[in-house]
Motif scaffolding. Sequence first.
Motif, PDB file in Angstrom:
ATOM      1  N   LEU A 154       0.826  -1.205   0.000  1.00  0.00           N
ATOM      2  CA  LEU A 154       0.000   0.000   0.000  1.00  0.00           C
ATOM      3  C   LEU A 154       0.864   1.261   0.000  1.00  0.00           C
ATOM      4  CD1 LEU A 154      -2.847  -0.943   2.505  1.00  0.00           C
ATOM      5  CD2 LEU A 154      -2.955  -0.882   0.002  1.00  0.00           C
ATOM      6  N   LYS A 155       0.314   2.349  -0.517  1.00  0.00           N
ATOM      7  CA  LYS A 155       1.007   3.629  -0.552  1.00  0.00           C
ATOM      8  C   LYS A 155       0.756   4.386   0.740  1.00  0.00           C
ATOM      9  CE  LYS A 155       1.287   7.985  -3.135  1.00  0.00           C
ATOM     10  NZ  LYS A 155       0.746   8.768  -4.274  1.00  0.00           N
ATOM     11  N   ILE A 198      -7.491   2.543   2.492  1.00  0.00           N
ATOM     12  CA  ILE A 198      -7.651   1.144   2.913  1.00  0.00           C
ATOM     13  C   ILE A 198      -7.524   1.007   4.425  1.00  0.00           C
ATOM     14  CG2 ILE A 198      -6.864  -1.230   2.631  1.00  0.00           C
ATOM     15  CD1 ILE A 198      -7.989  -0.016   0.068  1.00  0.00           C
ATOM     16  N   TYR A 257      -3.052   4.544   4.453  1.00  0.00           N
ATOM     17  CA  TYR A 257      -2.454   3.687   3.432  1.00  0.00           C
ATOM     18  C   TYR A 257      -3.493   3.397   2.365  1.00  0.00           C
ATOM     19  CZ  TYR A 257       0.977   3.576   7.061  1.00  0.00           C
ATOM     20  OH  TYR A 257       1.896   3.977   7.998  1.00  0.00           O
ATOM     21  N   THR A 258      -3.115   3.687   1.102  1.00  0.00           N
ATOM     22  CA  THR A 258      -4.084   3.699   0.020  1.00  0.00           C
ATOM     23  C   THR A 258      -3.727   2.714  -1.089  1.00  0.00           C
ATOM     24  OG1 THR A 258      -2.930   5.483  -1.176  1.00  0.00           O
ATOM     25  CG2 THR A 258      -4.588   6.121   0.473  1.00  0.00           C
ATOM     26  N   TYR A 259      -4.774   2.343  -1.845  1.00  0.00           N
ATOM     27  CA  TYR A 259      -4.601   1.552  -3.065  1.00  0.00           C
ATOM     28  C   TYR A 259      -5.315   2.284  -4.190  1.00  0.00           C
ATOM     29  CZ  TYR A 259      -5.140  -2.069  -6.582  1.00  0.00           C
ATOM     30  OH  TYR A 259      -5.115  -2.759  -7.764  1.00  0.00           O
ATOM     31  N   ASP A 260      -4.551   2.643  -5.216  1.00  0.00           N
ATOM     32  CA  ASP A 260      -5.128   3.355  -6.365  1.00  0.00           C
ATOM     33  C   ASP A 260      -5.914   4.586  -5.910  1.00  0.00           C
ATOM     34  OD1 ASP A 260      -5.562   3.754  -9.061  1.00  0.00           O
ATOM     35  OD2 ASP A 260      -7.349   2.495  -9.155  1.00  0.00           O
ATOM     36  N   LYS A 320     -11.048  -3.227  -4.467  1.00  0.00           N
ATOM     37  CA  LYS A 320     -10.971  -3.550  -5.897  1.00  0.00           C
ATOM     38  C   LYS A 320     -12.341  -3.969  -6.447  1.00  0.00           C
ATOM     39  CE  LYS A 320      -6.139  -5.145  -6.190  1.00  0.00           C
ATOM     40  NZ  LYS A 320      -5.269  -6.322  -6.453  1.00  0.00           N
ATOM     41  N   ILE A 346      -8.041  -4.737   0.686  1.00  0.00           N
ATOM     42  CA  ILE A 346      -7.668  -4.311  -0.661  1.00  0.00           C
ATOM     43  C   ILE A 346      -8.598  -4.951  -1.688  1.00  0.00           C
ATOM     44  CG2 ILE A 346      -5.871  -4.403  -2.435  1.00  0.00           C
ATOM     45  CD1 ILE A 346      -3.810  -4.346  -0.133  1.00  0.00           C
TER      46      ILE A 346
END
Length: 212
Positions: A47-48, A65, A58-61, A131, A127
């Motif tokens: 995660l970013k 998240i 903390y993120t995804y795209d 999605k 995550i």
Amino acid sequence: MKLNPKIDKYLIDGCMRCKYGGTPQCKVLSWVQELELLRQIVLDTGLKEEIKWGVPVYTYDGKNIVTVNALKDSANIGFFKGAIMKDTHKILKQQGNIQSARLIRFSDVDSINELKDILKVYILEAIAIEKSGEKVKIVKNPEPIPEELLQAFDEDSSFKKAFFSLTPGRQRGYNIHFSQPKQAKTRIARIAKYKKQIKAGVGLHDNYKQTK
């Protein structure tokens, strides 16, 4: 207490929203090792890392998240859509009447290490949910859940599952009924009285309606 320079940006700068930020009273300073470990577990899932609302998120795209943060009595990892996670190990906790997010609280490093692999599984599940596009169904103006009911959920996971399997209207009816007494012991008694009924999927007034 001196922090690892790698986490200064995310754990010290992030707590500056607090009036004690940067001072010895800052709650982050009580949980440095725990927060650093939680942070690394999250980063291991790819995660970013960003700062939002003054805390590490903390993120995804671009989608939120999880978050890592500190309260007075614990270091926490929070899941933004925890309400729709499977929670196989029954470790997610609701904070107040927040509908979507769920927390896992820790008070020592050993407890985090014991759940390290499970936490990664939970993060990967979160995550996957993001999605999939699945959303948490938010009930407008929900009634607050009384503390005594939250305690009953902690003591009996099957009771918690049964309660949240009820329709929003039935949940609201019970929350209002359980919150009415001024004394905690009376609220506890009411919860115990209707526990069996809730597990049977029956609303507060269902039996009354059937006899009319």
